[in-house]
Design a protein around this motif. Structure first.
Motif, short mmCIF file in Angstrom:
data_model
loop_
_atom_site.label_atom_id
_atom_site.label_comp_id
_atom_site.label_asym_id
_atom_site.label_seq_id
_atom_site.Cartn_x
_atom_site.Cartn_y
_atom_site.Cartn_z
N THR A 187 0.82 -1.22 0.00
CA THR A 187 0.00 0.00 0.00
C THR A 187 0.85 1.27 0.00
N LEU A 213 -12.91 -3.47 2.02
CA LEU A 213 -11.60 -3.62 2.65
C LEU A 213 -10.59 -4.31 1.73
N LEU A 214 -9.31 -4.00 1.97
CA LEU A 214 -8.25 -4.81 1.38
C LEU A 214 -8.28 -6.19 2.01
N GLN A 215 -7.72 -7.16 1.31
CA GLN A 215 -7.73 -8.53 1.81
C GLN A 215 -6.83 -8.68 3.02
N ASP A 216 -7.02 -9.74 3.75
CA ASP A 216 -6.25 -10.02 4.96
C ASP A 216 -4.75 -10.08 4.63
N SER A 233 -13.56 -5.74 15.03
CA SER A 233 -13.03 -6.73 14.09
C SER A 233 -14.15 -7.62 13.57
N ARG A 281 -5.48 -2.50 6.00
CA ARG A 281 -6.76 -3.10 6.40
C ARG A 281 -6.86 -3.12 7.93
N ASP A 282 -5.78 -3.57 8.59
CA ASP A 282 -5.78 -3.64 10.05
C ASP A 282 -5.93 -2.25 10.67
N HIS A 327 -2.88 -7.20 4.71
CA HIS A 327 -2.49 -5.81 4.48
C HIS A 327 -2.64 -5.03 5.79
N THR A 363 -15.03 3.23 0.93
CA THR A 363 -13.71 2.68 1.23
C THR A 363 -12.82 3.78 1.77
N GLU A 419 -13.15 -8.73 -0.32
CA GLU A 419 -11.88 -8.18 0.14
C GLU A 419 -10.93 -8.27 -1.04
#
Length: 314
Positions: free
Chosen positions: A100, A193-196, A211, A201-202, A198, A241, A223
């Motif tokens: 990112t 969201l971006l996929q897990d 969460s 995303r967190d 990234h 987003t 995602e």
């Protein structure tokens, strides 16, 4: 024992396989095995338990590996001292950048850096934060650019800039009419969201203080690994987003009309140059930091921000 022998030990400890370790060290497997055997004979101990698959370190072997890392690092530091004394800034330098940050920051500084330091062979890899931390600890990266703070004991962080989160809101959304938004205006159930994996995303999940992504009223859940995909879905009215500020600079003017900044203090991510505390190749790290600072100061001038941690909440 020699530095080279210790490097062979570290390679086997990392890859847990003599053949693969030999390939990484560019020697034959019998040569690598013989040199490790010499150390074990000299010390009258076994560093590796060869009866297990994959190969495992013995208890004393683990202690030797820990010390070997220190010795090899200190040996490399001698080269750094000589190069700094000579005023030489060059050689191979391995840099990791999270996905990112890579597309927006790299074009801003890369051309300047390679022109100013033509003797540096810069090897750049796009990696997620977990991969970066692992490679820094294993000595496979010299430095990285990532969202911080990471709270890693053996890694040093030098802040480069603060980058705000910016909301991308379609015209059909109730908050589109607002000139600025609050965090309370966000609804996690409708944020694309971006996929897990990234850290951006967190950061969003931490910003929303939740969460829980489940919502039985949703007809779909997606995602993506691409901001462009999330923007196009938002344009179709499928949600909102959040984007990092630098990513918004190159958007078409029509898309920029859908951007909404947060009220101060603006939620933001802290972007840092990170590297092992051993500070190997610190002269190149300093050169990289100075180059980035020179190009970024005109693009990002935000000060009143609230840093959102990239570490996922438990």
């Amino acid at each position: 024992m020699t530095i080279t022998q210790l490097q062979y030990v570290l390679a086997v400890a990392e890859h847990k396989n003599f053949t693969l370790a030999a390939e990484k060290c560019f020697v034959t497997q019998p040569t690598l095995s013989m040199q490790i055997q010499k150390i074990e004979d000299e010390l009258s101990i076994l560093i590796f338990d060869r009866s297990k698959k994959p190969i495992q370190l013995t208890e004393i072997g683990q202690k030797i590996v820990n010390q070997a890392k220190n010795i090899v690092n200190e040996a490399n530091r001698i080269k750094d001292i000589v190069e700094q004394q000579k005023g030489f800034i060059g050689g191979e330098f391995r840099l990791g950048i999270i996905p990112t940050i890579m597309p927006t920051l790299l074009p801003m500084f890369l051309n300047n850096f390679i022109k100013k330091y033509p003797k540096i062979k810069l090897i750049i890899e796009e990696l997620n934060t977990d991969e970066i931390i692992t490679r820094l600890k294993n000595g496979h990266l010299d430095a990285a650019i990532a969202a911080t703070p990471l709270m890693e004991e053996k890694i040093k962080e030098v802040v480069l800039y603060f980058e705000p989160f910016v909301a991308y809101i379609p015209e059909s959304h109730p908050t589109f009419h607002k000139s600025e938004i609050d965090v309370d205006d966000l609804n996690l159930d409708e944020i694309l969201l971006l996929q897990d994996g990234h850290c951006f995303r967190d950061g969003i999940l931490n910003l929303c203080k939740s969460s829980d992504l489940q919502n039985d009223t949703n007809h779909f859940r997606i995602e993506s690994g691409s901001f462009e995909t999330l923007i196009k879905l938002a344009d179709e009215g499928l949600g909102t987003t959040l984007l990092p500020y630098l990513h918004t600079l190159d958007l078409p003017e029509k898309a920029k009309l859908k951007l909404r900044h947060f009220k101060e203090p603006k939620p933001a991510r802290e972007v840092s140059l990170i590297f092992p505390k051993t500070e190997l190749k610190i002269h190149i790290i300093d050169a990289l930091r100075a180059t980035i600072a020179g190009v970024i100061k005109g693009a990002i001038v935000f000060q009143n921000v609230e840093i959102i941690s990239p570490i996922p909440k438990k």
